[in-house]
Structures are given as structure tokens and as C-alpha cells.
Write an enzyme that holds these catalytic residues in place. Sequence first.
Site, PDB file in Angstrom:
ATOM      1  N   PRO A  68       0.772  -1.247   0.000  1.00 48.45           N
ATOM      2  CA  PRO A  68       0.000   0.000   0.000  1.00 48.45           C
ATOM      3  C   PRO A  68       0.803   1.298   0.000  1.00 48.45           C
ATOM      4  O   PRO A  68       0.784   2.067   0.957  1.00 48.45           O
ATOM      5  CB  PRO A  68      -0.845  -0.136   1.270  1.00 48.45           C
ATOM      6  CG  PRO A  68       0.015  -0.941   2.187  1.00 48.45           C
ATOM      7  CD  PRO A  68       0.714  -1.929   1.294  1.00 48.45           C
ATOM      8  N   CYS A  69       1.452   1.579  -1.104  1.00 49.57           N
ATOM      9  CA  CYS A  69       2.193   2.836  -1.241  1.00 49.57           C
ATOM     10  C   CYS A  69       1.247   4.036  -1.231  1.00 49.57           C
ATOM     11  O   CYS A  69       1.664   5.153  -0.908  1.00 49.57           O
ATOM     12  CB  CYS A  69       3.056   2.828  -2.489  1.00 49.57           C
ATOM     13  SG  CYS A  69       2.195   2.398  -4.004  1.00 49.57           S
TER      14      CYS A  69
END
Length: 168
Positions: A136-137
Site C-alpha cells: 500500500p504505497c
Amino acid sequence: MPATPIPRIVQSHTTSPLGDVLLAATEQGLAGVWFVHRQEHMPDSRQWTTDEAHPTLRAAAAQLLEYFDGQRQTFDLPLQPAWGTLFQRAVWQALLRIPYGRTSTYGDIARDIGNPKAVRAVGAAIGQNPHSIIVPCHRVVGANGSLTGFAGGLDRKQHLLHHEATHA
């Protein structure tokens, strides 16, 4: 020293509320997830074989659908990036520790990996994350809380953060 060979990669496509998504896998696991037509650092996939029946690709597509339906907060997939330095991989591992519905900063990630002065390098590594959404950047924001950088586009980042806040 000979270069490490890139493993054989297969691909498939799936759809999402944010557009078409390219999925890639090796025999060891999921190699990448990219938004098609908008991802800055999407690899050249023309040499990859299409395999819609590959079990990892099918699982990734199903889990992404569950995520967008608000039924999944974490992913259970074997991740096997086919590229990336040790530093990049450490950053990507740190991203996995950001809880669903929460955000972190580039500085937080730099401290998490034990290199608090590497904020810019952390940002560059996050920009190269091959597992969009799954790693989850999109949960990383600027020190002041502003939305900064997302290879899939800031509009998608905003949508993902809103989606998670709604379903947390």
C-alpha cells in the site's frame, strides 16, 4: 559476476473501479500489479505470456475485487518482485506494516527501516513499488499530510484513501 536472470513472467488483466489493471506473476508469486495506461513505472510486458488461468493471477484478481467491494483489508498473496534492490525491498516491506485505513509519512518509513535520513531515497523506492494497492504505497503522505506522489496518479491515491477510510 553474471547478472541475475529475470524469471519467466506471465500476465493477465483485470478491471477495477479505477481502471484496468495489469497483473504479473512468476512461479514463486505475484511479481507486480500496475494500473494500465497511467502507471509511470510499468515494465514493458510485451514479452510476457498471457495466462488467465495462473493460480496466483486468479487469486490476485479475486482479492482485488474483494478489496474494492469493501470485503478485504489485507491481501494473502505470495509476493515475488522480479526486480528491486535490497533497499527498495526493505521499503516495500515497511509499506506492508501500514494498517488499512491509516497513513504514514516518508520520514516514518525511513525511520522504520533504520535509515532516518533517507527520506528522498524512500520516496524514490516507493515510486518503484511493483505491487500497487497490494503493497500500500498509496498510504504514504507528505509530512504535512498532503497527498504527494503516486505512480497511478493522485486521483487514484485519493480514491484509495477515501475507500479505506470508508470501509475501515
